[in-house]
Design an enzyme around this catalytic site. Structure first.
Site, PDB file in Angstrom:
ATOM      1  N   ILE A 166      -9.583   2.599  -0.573  1.00 18.12           N
ATOM      2  CA  ILE A 166      -8.168   2.532  -0.067  1.00 18.12           C
ATOM      3  C   ILE A 166      -7.552   3.818  -0.638  1.00 18.12           C
ATOM      4  O   ILE A 166      -7.833   4.326  -1.748  1.00 18.12           O
ATOM      5  CB  ILE A 166      -7.560   1.158  -0.650  1.00 18.12           C
ATOM      6  CG1 ILE A 166      -6.162   1.049  -0.358  1.00 18.12           C
ATOM      7  CG2 ILE A 166      -7.495   1.332  -2.485  1.00 18.12           C
ATOM      8  CD1 ILE A 166      -5.590  -0.483  -0.634  1.00 18.12           C
ATOM      9  N   ASP A 224     -10.615  -4.801  -6.292  1.00 17.94           N
ATOM     10  CA  ASP A 224     -10.490  -5.866  -7.438  1.00 17.94           C
ATOM     11  C   ASP A 224      -9.173  -5.922  -7.930  1.00 17.94           C
ATOM     12  O   ASP A 224      -8.146  -5.088  -7.597  1.00 17.94           O
ATOM     13  CB  ASP A 224     -11.148  -5.145  -8.668  1.00 17.94           C
ATOM     14  CG  ASP A 224     -10.440  -3.949  -9.296  1.00 17.94           C
ATOM     15  OD1 ASP A 224     -10.107  -3.102  -8.626  1.00 17.94           O
ATOM     16  OD2 ASP A 224     -10.056  -4.093 -10.562  1.00 17.94           O
ATOM     17  N   ASP A 243      -3.574   4.787  -1.487  1.00 15.18           N
ATOM     18  CA  ASP A 243      -2.245   4.439  -1.741  1.00 15.18           C
ATOM     19  C   ASP A 243      -1.382   5.502  -1.697  1.00 15.18           C
ATOM     20  O   ASP A 243      -0.714   5.884  -0.805  1.00 15.18           O
ATOM     21  CB  ASP A 243      -2.394   3.446  -2.883  1.00 15.18           C
ATOM     22  CG  ASP A 243      -1.122   2.654  -3.308  1.00 15.18           C
ATOM     23  OD1 ASP A 243      -0.038   2.762  -2.642  1.00 15.18           O
ATOM     24  OD2 ASP A 243      -1.094   1.929  -4.076  1.00 15.18           O
ATOM     25  N   GLY A 294      -2.173   8.508  -2.471  1.00 15.29           N
ATOM     26  CA  GLY A 294      -2.515   9.607  -1.947  1.00 15.29           C
ATOM     27  C   GLY A 294      -3.173  10.623  -3.147  1.00 15.29           C
ATOM     28  O   GLY A 294      -3.784  11.593  -2.862  1.00 15.29           O
TER      29      GLY A 294
HETATM   30  C1  PRP Z   1      -8.181   2.837  -6.409  1.00 14.50           C
HETATM   31  C2  PRP Z   1      -8.813   3.277  -5.158  1.00 14.50           C
HETATM   32  C3  PRP Z   1      -8.496   4.734  -5.182  1.00 14.50           C
HETATM   33  C4  PRP Z   1      -7.397   4.888  -5.720  1.00 14.50           C
HETATM   34  C5  PRP Z   1      -6.370   5.014  -4.644  1.00 14.50           C
HETATM   35  O1  PRP Z   1      -8.878   3.061  -7.507  1.00 14.50           O
HETATM   36  O2  PRP Z   1     -10.117   2.951  -5.137  1.00 14.50           O
HETATM   37  O3  PRP Z   1      -9.619   5.215  -5.978  1.00 14.50           O
HETATM   38  O4  PRP Z   1      -7.010   3.612  -6.366  1.00 14.50           O
HETATM   39  O5  PRP Z   1      -4.861   5.013  -5.192  1.00 14.50           O
HETATM   40  P1  PRP Z   1      -4.095   6.348  -4.940  1.00 14.50           P
HETATM   41  O6  PRP Z   1      -4.012   6.692  -3.598  1.00 14.50           O
HETATM   42  O7  PRP Z   1      -2.517   6.037  -5.397  1.00 14.50           O
HETATM   43  O8  PRP Z   1      -4.481   7.423  -5.687  1.00 14.50           O
HETATM   44  P2  PRP Z   1      -8.783   2.194  -8.786  1.00 14.50           P
HETATM   45  O9  PRP Z   1      -7.859   3.125  -9.863  1.00 14.50           O
HETATM   46  O10 PRP Z   1      -8.124   0.968  -8.644  1.00 14.50           O
HETATM   47  O11 PRP Z   1     -10.171   1.962  -9.650  1.00 14.50           O
HETATM   48  P3  PRP Z   1     -11.413   1.466  -8.892  1.00 14.50           P
HETATM   49  O12 PRP Z   1     -11.714   1.940  -7.717  1.00 14.50           O
HETATM   50  O13 PRP Z   1     -12.308   1.584 -10.060  1.00 14.50           O
HETATM   51  O14 PRP Z   1     -11.236  -0.069  -8.904  1.00 14.50           O
END
Ligand code: PRP
Length: 177
Positions: free
Chosen positions: A101, A159, A103, A105
């Protein structure tokens, strides 16, 4: 507590169909380019990367990278720090960063800048999900599975407090429930 058995946003069959479409498109775009390095961003991308990589028809290798966001209180500051690097040099290689994802960026922006400075032949971005209206930094995502609203979603790698990552579909939860 989350209620993961309600509120399916994207069904397993829809995900699998879209992953196949993305694999077809990526395979066509990189055909004849001498191979692709897929860089999965841990942890969230591991299931998407597993499915996507197996459906490509071009030469490819798999790498993983992990980052952490600096938190200030409950809100992300936008600063990103590398906590695990790829194993092989990506200099001169075609690289595709694979995320579950995008979010704000910040994560993708940081990774694309970093990999570009290492002399990759090209660096593109692929995300299964992209939140609309949440960008805090401009980053072009070359391959997007689905656009979603500003919801908290779990499943297919995503998650909530480490729960529900291995659900086969993507569901909306209300974390405060
Ligand atoms: C989530 C996702 C991305 C990031 C996106 O990771 O997997 O790496 O957030 O967010 P952004 O666009 O606002 O930077 P998370 O920090 O939840 O860690 P995980 O993948 O280990 O669950």
């Amino acid at each position: 507590m989350s209620k993961p058995d309600s509120n399916v946003l994207i069904a397993e069959s829809e995900i699998q169909q879209r992953v196949g479409e993305l694999a077809t498109q990526i395979s066509a775009d990189y055909a004849g380019k001498g191979g692709l390095v897929l860089v999965g961003v841990l942890k969230g991308a591991f299931i998407f990367l597993a499915d996507l990589s197996r459906r490509l028809t071009i030469p490819r290798v798999v790498e993983f990278i992990a980052v952490s966001s600096y938190e200030s209180g409950s809100a992300s500051s936008g600063a990103v720090r590398l906590v695990m690097d790829v194993r092989e040099s990506i200099e001169g290689k075609h690289v595709l960063v694979v995320e579950d994802i995008v979010d704000t960026g910040h994560t993708m922006h940081y990774l694309m800048e970093m990999l570009n400075t290492r002399g990759a032949a090209s660096v593109r971005a692929c995300a299964l999900l992209q939140k609309t209206g949440c960008a805090q930094v401009e980053v072009n995502i070359d391959y997007v599975g689905f656009q979603i609203g500003d919801k908290w979603v779990v499943g297919y790698g995503l998650d909530y407090a480490e729960q529900d990552r291995t659900l086969p579909d993507i569901r909306v939860i209300q974390p405060e429930d």
